[in-house]
Write a protein that holds these residues in place. Structure first.
Motif, short mmCIF file in Angstrom:
data_model
loop_
_atom_site.label_atom_id
_atom_site.label_comp_id
_atom_site.label_asym_id
_atom_site.label_seq_id
_atom_site.Cartn_x
_atom_site.Cartn_y
_atom_site.Cartn_z
N SER A 20 18.11 7.50 5.71
CA SER A 20 18.77 6.25 5.22
C SER A 20 20.23 6.33 5.38
CB SER A 20 18.37 6.12 4.03
OG SER A 20 17.27 6.07 3.50
N CYS A 21 21.08 5.19 5.70
CA CYS A 21 22.34 4.89 5.87
C CYS A 21 22.86 3.86 5.29
CB CYS A 21 22.72 5.33 7.45
SG CYS A 21 24.43 4.92 7.78
N ALA A 22 23.59 3.88 4.19
CA ALA A 22 23.96 2.86 3.33
C ALA A 22 25.29 2.79 3.73
CB ALA A 22 23.66 2.93 1.82
N ALA A 23 25.80 1.34 3.97
CA ALA A 23 27.15 0.94 4.14
C ALA A 23 27.88 0.45 2.73
CB ALA A 23 27.45 -0.02 5.24
N MET A 33 23.51 -1.50 14.30
CA MET A 33 23.54 -0.28 13.54
C MET A 33 22.61 0.48 14.29
SD MET A 33 22.83 -1.86 9.68
CE MET A 33 23.61 -0.50 8.76
N GLU A 34 23.01 1.86 14.19
CA GLU A 34 22.34 2.89 15.40
C GLU A 34 22.36 4.11 14.63
OE1 GLU A 34 23.98 1.29 19.49
OE2 GLU A 34 25.35 2.54 18.55
N TRP A 35 21.45 4.83 15.06
CA TRP A 35 21.34 6.34 14.76
C TRP A 35 21.54 7.35 16.16
CZ3 TRP A 35 20.92 8.46 10.20
CH2 TRP A 35 20.28 7.65 8.98
N TYR A 36 22.28 8.38 15.86
CA TYR A 36 22.63 9.07 17.00
C TYR A 36 22.24 10.67 16.49
CZ TYR A 36 25.70 5.93 19.50
OH TYR A 36 26.34 4.81 20.34
N ARG A 37 22.15 11.43 17.29
CA ARG A 37 22.05 12.93 17.06
C ARG A 37 22.95 13.87 17.78
NH1 ARG A 37 15.43 13.43 18.31
NH2 ARG A 37 15.72 13.91 20.73
N GLN A 38 22.92 15.16 17.24
CA GLN A 38 23.56 16.04 18.12
C GLN A 38 23.06 17.27 17.84
OE1 GLN A 38 27.93 16.04 17.82
NE2 GLN A 38 28.04 17.17 19.89
N ALA A 39 22.53 17.97 18.80
CA ALA A 39 21.78 19.27 18.64
C ALA A 39 22.87 20.29 19.15
CB ALA A 39 20.73 19.53 19.66
N PRO A 40 22.69 21.41 18.48
CA PRO A 40 23.54 22.66 18.81
C PRO A 40 23.87 22.76 20.11
CG PRO A 40 22.08 23.34 16.91
CD PRO A 40 21.56 21.83 17.39
N GLY A 41 25.22 22.88 20.61
CA GLY A 41 25.45 22.92 21.92
C GLY A 41 25.24 21.94 22.94
N LYS A 42 24.94 20.77 22.34
CA LYS A 42 24.22 19.56 23.31
C LYS A 42 25.38 18.31 22.72
CE LYS A 42 19.65 20.58 24.43
NZ LYS A 42 18.46 20.21 24.49
N TYR A 92 21.97 14.05 12.53
CA TYR A 92 21.64 12.75 12.65
C TYR A 92 22.91 12.13 11.94
CZ TYR A 92 16.69 13.53 14.65
OH TYR A 92 16.12 13.96 15.61
N TYR A 93 23.48 10.97 12.78
CA TYR A 93 24.54 10.26 12.37
C TYR A 93 24.32 8.65 12.62
CZ TYR A 93 27.37 14.35 13.22
OH TYR A 93 27.94 15.61 13.38
N CYS A 94 24.72 7.91 11.62
CA CYS A 94 24.53 6.67 11.52
C CYS A 94 26.00 5.93 12.24
CB CYS A 94 24.15 5.98 10.39
SG CYS A 94 25.08 6.24 8.94
N ARG A 95 25.60 4.72 12.92
CA ARG A 95 27.02 4.06 13.33
C ARG A 95 26.70 2.56 13.11
NH1 ARG A 95 29.68 1.22 16.81
NH2 ARG A 95 27.47 0.57 17.66
N ALA A 96 27.96 1.98 12.96
CA ALA A 96 27.55 0.54 12.73
C ALA A 96 28.87 -0.36 12.83
CB ALA A 96 27.15 0.15 11.28
N ASP A 97 28.62 -1.42 13.55
CA ASP A 97 29.77 -2.40 13.93
C ASP A 97 29.81 -3.29 12.56
OD1 ASP A 97 28.72 -2.49 17.39
OD2 ASP A 97 30.21 -1.19 16.33
N LEU A 98 30.89 -3.08 11.90
CA LEU A 98 31.40 -4.09 10.89
C LEU A 98 32.44 -4.91 10.81
CD1 LEU A 98 31.24 -1.19 8.15
CD2 LEU A 98 29.34 -2.44 8.92
N ALA A 99 32.13 -6.07 10.23
CA ALA A 99 33.64 -6.79 10.13
C ALA A 99 33.79 -7.01 8.56
CB ALA A 99 33.37 -8.53 10.53
N LEU A 100 34.97 -6.82 8.16
CA LEU A 100 35.24 -6.88 6.61
C LEU A 100 35.64 -8.37 6.27
CD1 LEU A 100 37.59 -3.70 6.70
CD2 LEU A 100 35.03 -3.92 6.74
N VAL A 101 36.07 -9.30 7.16
CA VAL A 101 36.46 -10.44 6.53
C VAL A 101 36.02 -11.42 7.38
CG1 VAL A 101 38.19 -9.63 4.97
CG2 VAL A 101 38.64 -10.41 7.30
N SER A 102 35.84 -12.62 7.21
CA SER A 102 35.36 -13.74 7.94
C SER A 102 36.25 -13.96 9.16
CB SER A 102 34.98 -15.19 7.25
OG SER A 102 34.82 -15.85 8.02
#
Length: 120
Positions: A20-23, A33-42, A92-102
């Motif tokens: 889960s990833c909560a903003a 919204m996305e999930w990435y991952r990074q294995a050791p050495g990669k 595993y990392y989550c990433r999101a594109d956010l706008a804070l105001v209209s």
């Protein structure tokens, strides 16, 4: 504003985990919204993407095993991981594109990462 990822852990091959990833904070809108991952050495790699309307895209390595979903009311993205393999071991990392105001531009935010280890 921050993204908080959780749900990682140690699981046996063939097992399942749900990330889960909560903003949180003052958020006007979230696009991709996305999930990435990074294995050791990669290098970090994209695992799954979900649009604001819920359309998912998966990397070939997880297609058919992982499912990305989101709850727009809770500003949360999920990654259901089934049939896990040792090669899924990574942070595993989550990433999101956010706008804070209209009317503002969207900025990308990253979660802190949650570790997944698949091992017997």
């Amino acid at each position: 504003v921050q993204l908080q990822a959780s749900g990682g852990g140690l699981v046996q091959p063939g097992g399942s985990l749900r990330l889960s990833c909560a903003a949180s904070g003052s958020i006007f809108s979230i696009k991709v919204m996305e999930w990435y991952r990074q294995a050791p050495g990669k290098q970090r790699e994209l695992v799954a993407t979900i649009s604001s309307s819920g359309t998912p895209i998966y990397s070939n390595s997880v297609k058919g095993r992982f499912t990305i979903s989101r709850d727009n009311a809770e500003n949360t993205v999920y990654l259901q991981m089934n049939s896990l393999k040792p090669e899924d071991t990574a942070v595993y990392y989550c990433r999101a594109d956010l706008a804070l105001v209209s009317g503002s531009v969207y900025y990308q935010y990253w979660g802190q990462g949650t570790e997944v280890t698949v091992s017997s």
